[in-house]
Design a protein around this motif. Structure first.
Motif: not given
Length: 459
Positions: A199-216
């Motif tokens: 249930d963890v998703s990945i979001k890409y940004m400039v020179d970084q990325f994040s892991f989220k579980a749902g909207n957390n």
């Protein structure tokens, strides 16, 4: 207050414009990128009125060689016509030949924010099959903006309203130019997290990325030259000696810990990740429609719009399900409605994604005797395999189906409703029942007087 901002990446302009070619330029997108030998076209489209190919080249800043580059692309098209015809037939499942196209009317559209005086002057020559379009990006507030497209030496002038979060970084953009060592570190980290947490998703940004579980938010990972800086959003983590408690240092925004991560630190990072995940995800509301985890404060799922319920409400809800009249024409959503595991397979690539689909058989049992029209945001080129998989794995007979050719879900379904469904089956809204996951699309159906509900109201 409106202000002009730059397209940080050429990809932004390319993605947004390719996604709206039909409404902006009355063109059909063949492919977003077309690779031929050592050349890569940013877009290949088709002008139905002229029966001609249109090559699209995007720039996010002045490029002094863009006309020479475009001339090369145009000559490649004229010298290799069958290659482009084959790609057209593949995309639209047709069997057209060269005589069905007018290659004399083929052209190149160059879209960017600025052009040189020489390029503008050269484009005035009617012998050159080039059209220049100045694209300007405006920011209205933190969420909304618009792009204007003005043809140089022409009368074309259109505006496209956008959400600024459409300007998203992709994995390909993030990893461009990274060293082999950093690519290996990225893949190891990403695969460890996504393989262990469905249930963890990945979001890409400039020179970084994040892991989220749902909207957390669990953590943000920042690229360095030979390692990552990882900012973790948990509290009082055990065995966190290697991680700096940045709360105590009043740095790092809302993050609590910062970890410098090299290849040997991934196991250590996974221990910290697990602790943050458990802190964030305990006692969350799990969506009964798509299984997304939501904060306890949310009343509706942030992913699909389904109403969220507490555990002590489940028995009451189960006894209060709605019936589906057999005389209704069902306007059926595919993803997150007919497909029961859309969330779990969201990162799978085709064709494996289709083969891994599971279906809501309880919903199938309720509507299999109805006339069912499938209207989906899934792309048209997946229709044949998707319908075949539904037929092989359910008892549902899809009477009609309509697919995506480059529009947003609610806009697309409104298009098919007005163009095909209602002219064919009548304009009485009481004839229809929409079973739909997307809140915007449900609102669209309701604007026509059509009852629209998520599947959770029935199963």
């Amino acid at each position: 207050m409106t202000e002009i901002i730059e397209f940080e990446k050429e990809y932004y302009l390319q993605t947004i414009t390719n996604g709206h070619l039909s409404e902006l330029f009355d063109l059909k997108l063949i492919t977003a990128e077309f690779q031929f030998h050592d050349f890569r076209l940013d877009g290949l489209a088709y002008d139905e009125k002229e029966k001609a190919f249109v090559i699209i080249e995007y720039k996010n800043k002045i490029d002094f060689e863009v006309l020479n580059q475009s001339e090369t692309y145009y000559n490649l098209l004229q010298d290799n016509r069958q290659i482009y015809i084959d790609r057209f037939n593949e995309e639209f499942n047709t069997c057209l030949s060269e005589e069905d196209f007018d290659f004399k009317k083929a052209k190149v559209m160059i879209i960017g924010p600025k052009f040189t005086k020489e390029q503008i002057k050269r484009s005035e020559n009617p012998e050159y099959p080039f059209e220049l379009y100045r694209a300007t990006l405006y920011k209205c507030d933190g969420k909304n903006g618009f792009i204007t497209y003005r043809q140089i030496n022409g009368d074309f002038n259109k505006r496209l309203d956008i959400k600024l979060d459409e300007l998203k970084i992709t994995e390909e953009m993030l990893l461009e130019g990274k060293s082999p060592e950093m690519l290996d570190l990225y893949n190891d980290l990403k695969n460890r997290v996504l393989n262990e947490y469905d249930d963890v998703s990945i979001k890409y940004m400039v020179d970084q990325f994040s892991f989220k579980a749902g909207n957390n938010l669990i953590c943000v990972v920042v690229f360095l030259k030979s390692s990552f800086n990882i900012f973790l959003y948990g509290e009082n983590l055990d065995d966190a000696e290697k991680a700096v408690n940045i709360c105590e240092k009043s740095t790092g925004g809302n993050a609590n810990y910062k970890l410098k991560c090299k290849p040997d630190d991934i196991d250590y990072f996974m221990n910290l990740f697990r602790q943050v995940y458990e802190q964030k995800c305990d006692n969350m509301k799990v969506c009964p429609a798509c299984s997304t985890k939501n904060n306890t404060k949310e009343e509706y799922c942030l992913n699909c719009g389904q109403k969220l319920i507490e555990d002590d409400q489940k028995d009451e809800i189960l006894n209060d399900k709605l019936q589906i009249p057999k005389d209704k024409i069902i306007l059926l959503d595919l993803n997150y409605t007919l497909i029961s595991n859309s969330w779990a397979i969201r990162y799978e690539k085709l064709p494996e994604k289709i083969s891994k689909r599971k279906y809501e058989h309880e919903l199938v049992d309720l509507i299999k005797d109805n006339y069912v029209i499938l209207i989906t945001a899934s792309p048209d080129y997946t229709s044949e395999d998707s319908l075949k998989h539904i037929k092989e794995n359910t008892d549902l007979n899809i009477n009609e189906s309509y697919w995506n050719f480059g529009k947003r879900p609610h806009e697309l379904k409104k298009y098919w409703l007005e163009k095909e469904v209602m002219p064919k089956h009548g304009y009485d809204p009481d004839r229809y029942l929409a079973i739909e996951s997307n809140p915007k699309t449900r609102a669209m159906y309701e604007s026509f007087g059509i009852e629209a509900r998520p599947k959770g109201d029935f199963i």
